[in-house]
Write an enzyme that holds these catalytic residues in place. Structure first.
Site, mmCIF file in Angstrom:
data_model
loop_
_atom_site.group_PDB
_atom_site.id
_atom_site.type_symbol
_atom_site.label_atom_id
_atom_site.label_comp_id
_atom_site.label_asym_id
_atom_site.label_seq_id
_atom_site.Cartn_x
_atom_site.Cartn_y
_atom_site.Cartn_z
ATOM 1 N N THR A 1 21.223 -30.822 -28.138
ATOM 2 C CA THR A 1 21.121 -31.603 -29.373
ATOM 3 C C THR A 1 20.450 -30.786 -30.475
ATOM 4 O O THR A 1 20.971 -30.642 -31.584
ATOM 5 C CB THR A 1 20.303 -32.884 -29.108
ATOM 6 O OG1 THR A 1 20.920 -33.589 -28.040
ATOM 7 C CG2 THR A 1 20.244 -33.772 -30.339
ATOM 8 N N VAL A 2 19.284 -30.235 -30.189
ATOM 9 C CA VAL A 2 18.514 -29.554 -31.236
ATOM 10 C C VAL A 2 19.079 -28.158 -31.522
ATOM 11 O O VAL A 2 19.256 -27.777 -32.688
ATOM 12 C CB VAL A 2 17.014 -29.471 -30.857
ATOM 13 C CG1 VAL A 2 16.218 -28.871 -32.018
ATOM 14 C CG2 VAL A 2 16.464 -30.848 -30.502
ATOM 15 N N VAL B 1 6.271 -32.429 -32.791
ATOM 16 C CA VAL B 1 5.590 -33.706 -33.061
ATOM 17 C C VAL B 1 6.342 -34.452 -34.144
ATOM 18 O O VAL B 1 6.525 -33.950 -35.250
ATOM 19 C CB VAL B 1 4.134 -33.488 -33.510
ATOM 20 C CG1 VAL B 1 3.464 -34.830 -33.790
ATOM 21 C CG2 VAL B 1 3.352 -32.716 -32.454
ATOM 22 N N LYS C 1 2.375 -35.400 -27.830
ATOM 23 C CA LYS C 1 2.321 -35.210 -29.290
ATOM 24 C C LYS C 1 0.925 -35.503 -29.818
ATOM 25 O O LYS C 1 0.412 -34.795 -30.700
ATOM 26 C CB LYS C 1 3.351 -36.122 -29.967
ATOM 27 C CG LYS C 1 4.781 -35.794 -29.554
ATOM 28 C CD LYS C 1 5.721 -36.919 -29.978
ATOM 29 C CE LYS C 1 7.135 -36.691 -29.506
ATOM 30 N NZ LYS C 1 7.979 -37.886 -29.674
#
Ligand code: NAP
Length: 429
Positions: free
Chosen positions: A14-15, A134, A207
């Protein structure tokens, strides 16, 4: 134009695919902003034949991610594989040891190994950047690290997991129970097949621990985060919260004071007029309060291809400009070793929900446990019997030390009057 910034990308899911699409789409604009082009010199993933909707033939493919460091000419390695250890960590260590800059979206790895990696980056004078780790596309790391760098931060807290927020908002809007909404979120792609990291609060805790280090200048301490998720939130809790003027959100909270660093991720009751109460769906939001700037609110998409790629490439632009400092806003050696604060000494109001047998004397037993532990009750709601014959009792306490609430629940442990585990949610006042 000057030399390009040469980038090798590991992980094309995806990223990773999003980063390639972004650089291909906005390359010219990015080059003008960065003062030099960003050039992808090598890519790697597990399966070369997989269709990713991008033309990979123009990039040098390597089968073994380790080779991105040893054979490529990359200035920067971008890790978008995931996982706290394994190939991602091996790649991070070898890239930094080889003097390459390193960019990642991997919160699990940074939460567990961020300090070691920051030290390795400093030793070589190269960048370690993790904006996408984050709150996805929200530039909250840049906001804390640079924009708010002049401030002492009192606390930082927020909605850090889009999956949980999606589920809680849907439970709230439709009055449905957790399991049903989770199944729907999975079908819609808002929750993983194995959703435990999200719904049990671990992802948000990763995060939060990163934000805490940046906000307070303390060494990362993921192991000190107190974590619970949203599995046990009932539609009835959300309804009671609404009747009392609150919404239920999974909130990560970090504060540092003379007692040490306090970090927790739990479902909270958030007042309906608080900005976090209005964060719905898969959105993330972070609040930081600085002693000169006041309250800052960062809000936006916490995940997804475009937003996450946006954050990864923002890091690359900083590196291309030569604008990067220490990963945690100060040299790793300057981070304070802050012990975990004792949560029992914290003060606050609590929402407590009990499933109890429908018989005389039960309310008196709960009230006595509260009184004996020093917990003062502000309001109490009792609802009629559910299908299994139990009755729900919801209590909001006055402000007091959390150890008293823990003691009251301990007194009730094993009571024959309770038909299930009590639920304790903190109230974000
Ligand atoms: N998705 C988001 O919205 C989001 C948001 C913020 C942060 N992140 C973080 O970004 C990272 C990537 O997430 P993602 O959603 O893009 O994951 P993903 O879609 O599952 O993609 C992971 C990629 O890593 C590759 N890969 C897996 N194991 C590998 C190995 N041993 N060697 C080489 N490549 C390997 C996979 O290869 P194949 O494609 O060949 O299988 C895939 O291309 C994670 O750290 C995640 O926490 C994600």
């Amino acid at each position: 134009m000057t030399e390009p910034l040469r980038v090798a990308i590991a992980g094309l899911g995806t990223v990773g695919a999003g980063v390639i699409r972004l650089i291909e789409t906005n390359g010219e604009l990015i080059a003008r902003r960065a003062g030099r082009p960003i050039e992808i010199v090598a890519v790697s993933a597990r399966d070369r034949s997989r269709d990713r909707g991008i033309d990979l033939s123009r990039y040098h493919w390597v089968d073994d991610t380790a080779a991105l460091v040893t054979t490529g000419e990359a200035d920067v390695v971008v890790e978008l594989i995931g996982g706290s250890d394994g190939p991602a960590l091996t790649l991070a260590r070898s890239a930094l040891a080889a003097g390459k800059g390193f960019v990642t979206a991997n919160k699990a790895m940074i939460a567990h190994h961020g300090l070691e990696l920051a030290e390795a980056a400093e030793a070589k004078g190269v960048a370690l950047k993790f904006e996408a780790a984050v709150a996805g596309g929200i530039p909250v790391i840049k906001g804390l690290r640079d924009g708010a760098a002049a401030n002492a931060i009192a606390h930082v807290y927020g909605i850090l997991n889009g999956t949980c927020n999606f589920i809680l908002s849907k439970m709230e809007a439709e009055g449905r129970d957790f399991a049903e909404v989770l199944a729907e979120a999975q079908a819609l792609g808002f929750a993983e097949a194995d959703p435990s990291f999200d719904i049990d609060g671990v992802d948000a805790a990763h995060k939060l621990s990163i934000l805490a280090s940046l906000a307070f200048g303390t060494a990362p301490a993921f192991g000190d985060v107190r974590i619970s998720g949203i599995r046990h939130v009932l539609a009835a809790d959300i309804a009671e919260a609404a009747a009392l003027g609150y919404r239920v959100r999974l909130v990560g909270v970090a504060e540092a004071d003379a007692h040490g660093l306090f970090q927790r991720v739990h479902a909270h009751l958030v007042p309906q007029d608080h900005p976090l109460a209005h964060v719905t769906g898969a959105t993330n939001a972070v609040v930081a309060e600085g002693n000169f700037v006041g309250r800052l609110l960062f809000q936006g998409a916490g995940a997804g291809e475009g937003p996450t790629a946006s954050a990864v490439v923002a890091d690359l632009i900083d590196i291309a400009r030569g604008e990067f400092g220490p990963a945690y806003a100060m040299p790793a050696g300057a981070l304070a070793a802050s012990g975990a604060a004792d949560s029992g000494e914290r003060r606050g109001r609590a929402y407590l929900r009990f499933a109890v047998a429908d018989r005389v004397g039960v309310l008196a037993e709960i009230a006595a446990a509260m009184r004996d532990a020093g917990v003062s009750i502000e309001s109490l709601i009792q609802r009629g019997a559910s299908a299994d014959g139990s009755v729900l009792v919801a209590i909001v306490t006055h402000e007091g030390p959390e150890r008293c609430v823990a003691a009251a629940l301990e007194r009730l442990r094993g009571s024959q009057s309770l038909t299930g585990e009590p639920m304790w949610m903190h109230i974000l006042d």
